[in-house]
Design a protein around this motif. Structure first.
Motif, PDB file in Angstrom:
ATOM      1  N   MET A   1      -6.173  -5.754  -6.362  1.00 52.00           N
ATOM      2  CA  MET A   1      -6.474  -6.895  -5.505  1.00 52.00           C
ATOM      3  C   MET A   1      -7.408  -7.885  -6.202  1.00 52.00           C
ATOM      4  O   MET A   1      -7.301  -9.088  -5.988  1.00 52.00           O
ATOM      5  CB  MET A   1      -7.061  -6.425  -4.175  1.00 52.00           C
ATOM      6  N   ALA A   2      -8.288  -7.384  -7.062  1.00 49.66           N
ATOM      7  CA  ALA A   2      -9.185  -8.275  -7.807  1.00 49.66           C
ATOM      8  C   ALA A   2      -8.415  -9.160  -8.778  1.00 49.66           C
ATOM      9  O   ALA A   2      -8.860 -10.256  -9.117  1.00 49.66           O
ATOM     10  CB  ALA A   2     -10.235  -7.455  -8.547  1.00 49.66           C
TER      11      ALA A   2
ATOM     12  N   ASN B   1       0.835  -1.197   0.000  1.00 48.27           N
ATOM     13  CA  ASN B   1       0.000   0.000   0.000  1.00 48.27           C
ATOM     14  C   ASN B   1       0.879   1.259   0.000  1.00 48.27           C
ATOM     15  O   ASN B   1       1.334   1.712   1.041  1.00 48.27           O
ATOM     16  CB  ASN B   1      -0.927  -0.015   1.210  1.00 48.27           C
TER      17      ASN B   1
ATOM     18  N   ARG C   1      -5.908   2.458  -7.375  1.00 53.22           N
ATOM     19  CA  ARG C   1      -5.980   1.195  -8.124  1.00 53.22           C
ATOM     20  C   ARG C   1      -6.035  -0.023  -7.207  1.00 53.22           C
ATOM     21  O   ARG C   1      -5.954  -1.159  -7.669  1.00 53.22           O
ATOM     22  CB  ARG C   1      -4.765   1.048  -9.042  1.00 53.22           C
ATOM     23  N   VAL C   2      -6.179   0.189  -5.925  1.00 51.47           N
ATOM     24  CA  VAL C   2      -6.096  -0.919  -4.970  1.00 51.47           C
ATOM     25  C   VAL C   2      -7.149  -1.986  -5.255  1.00 51.47           C
ATOM     26  O   VAL C   2      -6.839  -3.182  -5.320  1.00 51.47           O
ATOM     27  CB  VAL C   2      -6.210  -0.415  -3.512  1.00 51.47           C
ATOM     28  N   ASP C   3      -8.399  -1.589  -5.454  1.00 53.23           N
ATOM     29  CA  ASP C   3      -9.459  -2.577  -5.674  1.00 53.23           C
ATOM     30  C   ASP C   3      -9.213  -3.390  -6.939  1.00 53.23           C
ATOM     31  O   ASP C   3      -9.327  -4.615  -6.932  1.00 53.23           O
ATOM     32  CB  ASP C   3     -10.828  -1.898  -5.738  1.00 53.23           C
ATOM     33  N   ALA C   4      -8.848  -2.725  -8.021  1.00 53.78           N
ATOM     34  CA  ALA C   4      -8.585  -3.434  -9.280  1.00 53.78           C
ATOM     35  C   ALA C   4      -7.373  -4.347  -9.138  1.00 53.78           C
ATOM     36  O   ALA C   4      -7.370  -5.481  -9.632  1.00 53.78           O
ATOM     37  CB  ALA C   4      -8.369  -2.441 -10.414  1.00 53.78           C
TER      38      ALA C   4
END
Length: 81
Positions: free
Chosen positions: A68-69, A56, A63-66
């Motif tokens: 991690m997905a 992090n 862009r964290v959600d993308a």
């Protein structure tokens, strides 16, 4: 035994749109480690790649959600300390 550890990124193993320069540089570091290890084994020097996974930082802000997905179920977001 002497050890050399090069910190790289998962982006050197798989790319992502918009990150061609970063992914290419990390892929180069990955190959550097592989070849250097072959060259230095005769001198009893170990060369390894360390891929810590997503950390992090400002680099991944927004862009964290993308990110991690796109990771496997056993990956998690690390905090720099």
């Amino acid at each position: 035994m002497t050890k050399i550890i090069v910190v790289t990124s998962g982006m050197g193993h798989r790319g992502a749109p918009g990150r061609s320069a970063y992914a290419s540089s990390k892929a180069g570091a990955r190959m550097f480690v592989r070849v250097l290890a072959q060259e230095l084994v005769k001198d009893n020097i170990s060369v390894n790649e360390l891929v810590p996974g997503p950390v992090n930082t400002a680099f991944i802000a927004g862009r964290v959600d993308a990110l991690m997905a796109s990771m496997g179920p056993n990956e998690w977001l690390k905090n720099a300390e």
